[in-house]
Design a protein around this motif. Structure first.
Motif, PDB file in Angstrom:
ATOM      1  N   UNK A 489      40.860  65.468  16.837  1.00 52.53           N
ATOM      2  CA  UNK A 489      42.089  65.566  16.051  1.00 52.53           C
ATOM      3  C   UNK A 489      43.072  64.463  16.426  1.00 52.53           C
ATOM      4  N   UNK A 490      43.158  64.177  17.712  1.00 54.43           N
ATOM      5  CA  UNK A 490      44.058  63.106  18.174  1.00 54.43           C
ATOM      6  C   UNK A 490      43.646  61.768  17.579  1.00 54.43           C
ATOM      7  N   UNK A 491      42.355  61.493  17.585  1.00 54.18           N
ATOM      8  CA  UNK A 491      41.863  60.225  17.037  1.00 54.18           C
ATOM      9  C   UNK A 491      42.121  60.141  15.540  1.00 54.18           C
ATOM     10  N   UNK A 492      41.910  61.236  14.823  1.00 49.61           N
ATOM     11  CA  UNK A 492      42.147  61.243  13.383  1.00 49.61           C
ATOM     12  C   UNK A 492      43.619  60.980  13.071  1.00 49.61           C
ATOM     13  N   UNK A 493      44.501  61.613  13.830  1.00 52.27           N
ATOM     14  CA  UNK A 493      45.938  61.397  13.638  1.00 52.27           C
ATOM     15  C   UNK A 493      46.320  59.958  13.945  1.00 52.27           C
ATOM     16  N   UNK A 494      45.754  59.416  15.011  1.00 53.54           N
ATOM     17  CA  UNK A 494      46.070  58.034  15.395  1.00 53.54           C
ATOM     18  C   UNK A 494      45.600  57.050  14.331  1.00 53.54           C
ATOM     19  N   UNK A 495      44.418  57.276  13.762  1.00 51.02           N
ATOM     20  CA  UNK A 495      43.930  56.395  12.696  1.00 51.02           C
ATOM     21  C   UNK A 495      44.840  56.474  11.468  1.00 51.02           C
ATOM     22  N   UNK A 520      42.088  53.236  21.321  1.00 52.98           N
ATOM     23  CA  UNK A 520      41.982  53.927  22.615  1.00 52.98           C
ATOM     24  C   UNK A 520      41.522  55.363  22.444  1.00 52.98           C
ATOM     25  N   UNK A 521      42.060  56.047  21.441  1.00 55.55           N
ATOM     26  CA  UNK A 521      41.689  57.457  21.244  1.00 55.55           C
ATOM     27  C   UNK A 521      40.213  57.598  20.880  1.00 55.55           C
ATOM     28  N   UNK A 522      39.690  56.656  20.107  1.00 54.71           N
ATOM     29  CA  UNK A 522      38.269  56.695  19.740  1.00 54.71           C
ATOM     30  C   UNK A 522      37.402  56.412  20.961  1.00 54.71           C
ATOM     31  N   UNK A 523      37.792  55.420  21.759  1.00 55.42           N
ATOM     32  CA  UNK A 523      37.015  55.074  22.948  1.00 55.42           C
ATOM     33  C   UNK A 523      37.042  56.212  23.969  1.00 55.42           C
ATOM     34  N   UNK A 524      38.155  56.886  24.105  1.00 57.70           N
ATOM     35  CA  UNK A 524      38.229  58.027  25.026  1.00 57.70           C
ATOM     36  C   UNK A 524      37.297  59.145  24.581  1.00 57.70           C
ATOM     37  N   UNK A 525      37.202  59.356  23.276  1.00 63.22           N
ATOM     38  CA  UNK A 525      36.269  60.357  22.762  1.00 63.22           C
ATOM     39  C   UNK A 525      34.828  59.937  23.051  1.00 63.22           C
ATOM     40  N   UNK A 526      34.539  58.663  22.853  1.00 63.96           N
ATOM     41  CA  UNK A 526      33.213  58.136  23.197  1.00 63.96           C
ATOM     42  C   UNK A 526      32.900  58.396  24.675  1.00 63.96           C
ATOM     43  N   UNK A 527      33.848  58.131  25.536  1.00 59.83           N
ATOM     44  CA  UNK A 527      33.618  58.300  26.980  1.00 59.83           C
ATOM     45  C   UNK A 527      33.372  59.759  27.343  1.00 59.83           C
ATOM     46  N   UNK A 528      34.016  60.671  26.635  1.00 58.66           N
ATOM     47  CA  UNK A 528      33.769  62.092  26.894  1.00 58.66           C
ATOM     48  C   UNK A 528      32.320  62.453  26.581  1.00 58.66           C
ATOM     49  N   UNK A 529      31.809  61.960  25.471  1.00 55.80           N
ATOM     50  CA  UNK A 529      30.407  62.224  25.131  1.00 55.80           C
ATOM     51  C   UNK A 529      29.472  61.530  26.123  1.00 55.80           C
ATOM     52  N   UNK A 530      29.823  60.324  26.522  1.00 53.39           N
ATOM     53  CA  UNK A 530      28.967  59.575  27.435  1.00 53.39           C
ATOM     54  C   UNK A 530      28.928  60.205  28.821  1.00 53.39           C
ATOM     55  N   UNK A 531      30.076  60.627  29.316  1.00 58.79           N
ATOM     56  CA  UNK A 531      30.189  61.092  30.704  1.00 58.79           C
ATOM     57  C   UNK A 531      30.025  62.593  30.872  1.00 58.79           C
ATOM     58  N   UNK A 532      30.279  63.360  29.809  1.00 54.09           N
ATOM     59  CA  UNK A 532      30.267  64.805  29.954  1.00 54.09           C
ATOM     60  C   UNK A 532      29.175  65.489  29.138  1.00 54.09           C
ATOM     61  N   UNK A 533      28.985  65.073  27.884  1.00 50.24           N
ATOM     62  CA  UNK A 533      28.035  65.766  27.008  1.00 50.24           C
ATOM     63  C   UNK A 533      26.610  65.270  27.219  1.00 50.24           C
ATOM     64  N   UNK A 534      26.421  63.956  27.226  1.00 53.55           N
ATOM     65  CA  UNK A 534      25.071  63.408  27.381  1.00 53.55           C
ATOM     66  C   UNK A 534      24.387  63.908  28.655  1.00 53.55           C
TER      67      UNK A 534
END
Length: 539
Positions: A489-495, A520-534
């Protein structure tokens, strides 16, 4: 950085990382190459008072990076420094030794290697009693166009290893006759406590019963998301072909606007599909056939300037940069979305009439590649949903689950670092994907929605949903699922806060904070998937 690829050349990220069990091959190797411009020199596309859209080398789907200019002699690297002491990570008894200065390897085409840079910091591996030794100092990479090399990088210890990894070899500067002189590496510092997770995050170790084994998730991913998404794409591509045919037959303001709106409507389901641009979209080159970019309109102009008869069969044989979304967009909208009805030539109308049915057929081939199979290949749906039960690409259900996560990561990485990042860094609207229609911001939102749909296992445009990656995550860590949803939601609002159209505001200093915040908001979301979900799915 080097030109990033929009698609994976192969089945997908998982299959590329586990070569040897791949059912598909590149059907047309030519479509995996960079579409070389038919113009001898870069072309100035369009410009305004603040920004210039300039053609760049290396555009096109799945292109190879050009080989660096051959060099005569390598420069010397900086001297190796003393290693610092490694700090003992939390719960460890003793810090390890600092790293030694590494030797510089001779870069390709050079006669002599330079001396190594100074030792980097050693990261303490997870679960060790003592801190690991510092890694060897990385060689100084010589940035493009610089005479002297930059500072050496620090070597991080890979997880589970005692010693830090070696620094990288010195990169040969592009276009130089002689290698630049490497800079000195930084002195060895204290080791940081390293884990496989970011600072402050507790790693979760799953018992076998809770690991990713849910076949319903991968089945619903296809049946409730991929297939409905591609069905909408084919519906819209058919409407686009009809609208273009009406415009070509009767070119007036009404039919022109209808064709343009049909193009924009078709973009939405396509950009929402980019989180699953694996499988036949990549291996059969269908992604490139539909959406080759960046597009140098000189390639399209070459077709217009030729004396060839423009038929669907002829267009189908052209390189990917001369057909697909962006060739159509250039013809319909012009370079700055301001093409007048009077500007259309009979030759352009002929070209549009020939492209439209080819584009529509390619979209239908993409759907069929999942549901029925094309070109002698079986339906990819069976390959995916039968993971672990005869699938040649996915030996386990977990492997298919990993492909879902990698697909989400792929589009988030591309959106943050390529679609937004490269254009912002270069201050070049040429790198904005929707620049002809000035619709890049809509593409950005649809790319983010693609990641969201893939995570939630739904396709709201068709009213479908099923079991999802989110269901797997929330059962293990509800707070992580809540974090991901909030970040989306944060990334969508920022875009949405980026001043539109970005094709005009990209180089506006007053708009830069909003563009950077969205990136930044998109990259932070990417990092969450990379570091936490994967890591959860990979257990």
């Amino acid at each position: 950085m080097g030109k990033r690829l929009k698609i994976w050349t192969g089945i997908g990220t998982y299959a590329l990382a586990h070569a040897g069990a791949i059912a598909f091959t590149i059907a047309d190797p030519a479509n995996a190459e960079v579409s070389e411009s038919l113009s001898e020199t870069p072309v100035l596309i369009s410009q305004s008072n603040t920004c210039a859209a300039v053609a760049v080398e290396g555009g096109g789907e799945g292109g190879e990076e050009p080989a660096p200019t051959e060099q005569v002699q390598g420069g010397e690297g900086g001297e190796g420094g003393e290693g610092g002491e490694a700090a003992a990570p939390t719960g460890q008894a003793e810090g390890g030794e600092g790293g030694e200065g590494g030797e510089a390897a001779a870069p390709t085409g050079q006669s002599e290697g330079g001396e190594g840079g100074e030792g980097g910091e050693a990261a303490a591996p997870t679960g060790q009693t003592e801190g690991g030794e510092g890694g060897e100092g990385g060689e100084a990479a010589v940035p493009t166009g610089q005479t002297e090399g930059g500072e050496g990088g620090e070597a991080a210890a890979p997880t589970g290893q005692t010693e830090g990894g070696e620094g990288g070899e010195a990169a040969a500067p592009t276009g130089q006759t002689e290698g630049g002189e490497g800079g000195e590496g930084g002195e060895g510092g204290e080791g940081s406590s390293a884990t496989g997770a970011p600072t402050g995050v507790t790693r979760i170790f799953l018992p076998p019963a809770r690991q990713f084994r849910d076949r319903q998730i991968i089945t619903d991913f296809v049946d409730q998301l991929i297939i409905p998404n591609y069905q909408l794409l084919t519906e819209r591509s058919g409407n686009l072909a009809t609208a273009i045919d009406a415009f070509v037959s009767n070119p007036d303001e009404t039919t022109l606007e209808a064709a343009r709106q049909a193009w924009l409507a078709t973009r939405a389901p396509w950009e929402q599909s980019e989180a699953f641009a694996f499988g036949p979209a990549a291996s059969l080159g269908l992604d490139a056939e539909l959406d080759d970019w960046p597009l140098n309109e000189a390639d399209v102009q070459a077709v217009l300037n030729s004396s060839d008869t423009l038929t669907p069969e002829y267009v189908d044989s052209l390189q990917t940069s001369q057909k697909g979304f962006h060739a159509i967009g250039f013809l319909l909208f012009g370079t700055e979305s301001d093409k007048s009805l009077q500007a259309f030539t009979p030759r352009e109308l002929e070209y549009l009439g020939a492209i439209a049915p080819v584009f529509d057929q390619t979209a239908n081939d993409l759907l069929s590649s999942w549901t029925e199979g094309v070109d002698g290949y079986s339906a990819y749906r069976s390959e995916f949903v039968n993971a672990g039960e005869g699938s040649s690409a996915y030996p386990t259900v977990q492997a298919a689950g990993e492909e879902i996560v990698q697909g989400i990561m792929g589009i988030l990485d591309e959106l943050g670092n390529v679609k937004i990042g490269e254009a912002l860094e270069a201050q070049n609207p040429f790198l904005l994907e929707g620049r002809f229609a000035q619709s890049s911001l809509q593409d950005f939102q649809n790319n983010l929605l693609s990641a969201k749909n893939a995570y939630l296992g739904e396709f709201p445009a068709a009213g479908t949903d099923g079991r999802s990656l989110s269901d797997f995550v929330v059962a293990i860590d509800p707070s992580l699922d809540a974090q991901i949803r909030q970040q989306m939601e944060t990334a969508s609002t920022a875009l949405a806060e980026i001043p539109a159209p970005i094709e005009q505001t990209l180089c506006d200093r007053s708009a830069r904070p909003q563009i950077e915040a969205a990136q930044t908001s998109v990259i932070e979301l990417f990092e969450t998937f990379e570091q936490r979900v994967l890591p959860l799915v990979q257990q």
